[in-house]
Design an enzyme around this catalytic site. Sequence first.
Site, mmCIF file in Angstrom:
data_model
loop_
_atom_site.group_PDB
_atom_site.id
_atom_site.type_symbol
_atom_site.label_atom_id
_atom_site.label_comp_id
_atom_site.label_asym_id
_atom_site.label_seq_id
_atom_site.Cartn_x
_atom_site.Cartn_y
_atom_site.Cartn_z
ATOM 1 N N GLU A 117 0.830 -1.217 0.000
ATOM 2 C CA GLU A 117 0.000 0.000 0.000
ATOM 3 C C GLU A 117 0.862 1.264 0.000
ATOM 4 O O GLU A 117 0.354 2.356 0.265
ATOM 5 C CB GLU A 117 -0.937 0.022 1.222
ATOM 6 C CG GLU A 117 -1.826 -1.195 1.389
ATOM 7 C CD GLU A 117 -2.971 -1.290 0.371
ATOM 8 O OE1 GLU A 117 -3.064 -0.408 -0.503
ATOM 9 O OE2 GLU A 117 -3.747 -2.257 0.441
ATOM 10 N N HIS A 141 -3.136 1.757 8.378
ATOM 11 C CA HIS A 141 -4.199 0.975 7.764
ATOM 12 C C HIS A 141 -4.282 -0.341 8.521
ATOM 13 O O HIS A 141 -3.251 -0.936 8.846
ATOM 14 C CB HIS A 141 -3.882 0.722 6.283
ATOM 15 C CG HIS A 141 -4.667 -0.406 5.703
ATOM 16 N ND1 HIS A 141 -6.039 -0.397 5.638
ATOM 17 C CD2 HIS A 141 -4.273 -1.607 5.203
ATOM 18 C CE1 HIS A 141 -6.454 -1.526 5.109
ATOM 19 N NE2 HIS A 141 -5.406 -2.286 4.836
ATOM 20 N N HIS A 143 -7.307 -3.837 9.787
ATOM 21 C CA HIS A 143 -8.527 -4.594 9.462
ATOM 22 C C HIS A 143 -9.379 -4.843 10.706
ATOM 23 O O HIS A 143 -9.633 -6.006 11.058
ATOM 24 C CB HIS A 143 -8.158 -5.948 8.842
ATOM 25 C CG HIS A 143 -7.296 -5.873 7.617
ATOM 26 N ND1 HIS A 143 -6.592 -6.956 7.132
ATOM 27 C CD2 HIS A 143 -7.037 -4.852 6.762
ATOM 28 C CE1 HIS A 143 -5.923 -6.610 6.029
ATOM 29 N NE2 HIS A 143 -6.168 -5.322 5.789
ATOM 30 N N GLU A 171 -18.559 10.820 22.510
ATOM 31 C CA GLU A 171 -17.357 11.585 22.166
ATOM 32 C C GLU A 171 -16.930 11.466 20.701
ATOM 33 O O GLU A 171 -16.043 12.189 20.261
ATOM 34 C CB GLU A 171 -16.212 11.186 23.095
ATOM 35 C CG GLU A 171 -16.597 11.475 24.533
ATOM 36 C CD GLU A 171 -15.439 11.719 25.457
ATOM 37 O OE1 GLU A 171 -14.314 11.436 25.061
ATOM 38 O OE2 GLU A 171 -15.693 12.193 26.579
ATOM 39 N N HIS A 212 -12.864 -4.644 3.754
ATOM 40 C CA HIS A 212 -11.407 -4.720 3.854
ATOM 41 C C HIS A 212 -10.895 -4.133 5.186
ATOM 42 O O HIS A 212 -10.334 -4.856 5.995
ATOM 43 C CB HIS A 212 -10.776 -3.996 2.656
ATOM 44 C CG HIS A 212 -9.292 -4.043 2.621
ATOM 45 N ND1 HIS A 212 -8.566 -3.889 1.479
ATOM 46 C CD2 HIS A 212 -8.374 -4.213 3.603
ATOM 47 C CE1 HIS A 212 -7.275 -3.977 1.746
ATOM 48 N NE2 HIS A 212 -7.137 -4.171 3.039
HETATM 49 P P1 13P Z 1 1.082 -5.572 3.018
HETATM 50 O O1 13P Z 1 1.543 -6.806 3.762
HETATM 51 O O2 13P Z 1 1.663 -5.488 1.645
HETATM 52 O O3 13P Z 1 1.306 -4.321 3.839
HETATM 53 O O4 13P Z 1 -0.493 -5.721 2.784
HETATM 54 C C1 13P Z 1 -1.363 -5.860 3.857
HETATM 55 C C2 13P Z 1 -2.670 -5.206 3.617
HETATM 56 O O5 13P Z 1 -3.397 -5.002 4.566
HETATM 57 C C3 13P Z 1 -3.053 -4.797 2.248
HETATM 58 O O6 13P Z 1 -4.161 -3.968 2.271
HETATM 59 ZN ZN ZN Z 2 -5.396 -4.245 4.154
#
Ligand code: 13P
Ligand code: ZN
Length: 273
Positions: A117, A141, A143, A171, A212
Amino acid sequence: MNSILDLKFAKYFIDTCHQSWLKGWNERNGGNMSYRMKPEEAAECEKFFSYDNPEKPIGLSVPNLSGECFMVTGSGKYYKNILREPENNICIVKLDEKGENYRIVWGLKEGGVPTSELPTHLLNHSIKKELTNGEYRVIMHAHPANIVALTFLLPLEDKVFTREIWEMITECPIVFPAGIGVLPWMVCGSADIAYATGEKIKKYDAVIWSHHGIFCAGPDFDTAFGLMDTIEKSAEILIKTMSCGGKKRCITSEQIMALSEPYHVNIDKTMLE
Ligand code: 13P
Ligand code: ZN
């Protein structure tokens, strides 16, 4: 200083990755993080840099980041291992004078490449740097499960997600008064997701990637992590409420707007219309 790992920013980077892992937001290699280093930090680290690795194209152009250094997680590297073996799982990349190529100058000792990313991280750093006069430095980023679950349940609209998530913890509108952006499912690691996220990040500090995860930006590690934590907690309350038969009462739009004045925040009223 004997190592880059002795510096405060590096310790904070590693600790934040580990906290994220402990939260359960990073199964396997899921998620990635980047930090735009301050010039004085890059200068301190310079003696540990190697220029042996080849330059590689970023895949897009970020001229306002030319010559800058970023600490980033490695692609495919497991979050659970970052604390134990930082030098094998994270790296520092330095951009060229055009902001079109990068080189790994430190880390990933046993091989590897920066997160897939990277284009999205760098484009969004570029946008936030411009918009905040250089204040924003961290992009995360991950999940988180409840946020992802909501993308299978709610309409994929900024207003709907913002309203529902704001309402679950009083909040929330104070923590993210501009709201949250939502993108439809897209191919991850692509230039398309980088540009689409970039459009949303101009307005918001958090952008949900449907089915995602979530992408958060902030001036420092605590703020970016705290934002993700707050949104995920709120999403968890919403999932629990939905699972128990749905809301029996709610916080009204007037009550949400009543937070603006005492907390000196500009809550976006249009999200409630
Ligand atoms: P990477 O291991 O390349 O960082 O990918 C993980 C991910 O969450 C892709 O969206
Ligand atoms: Zn991801």
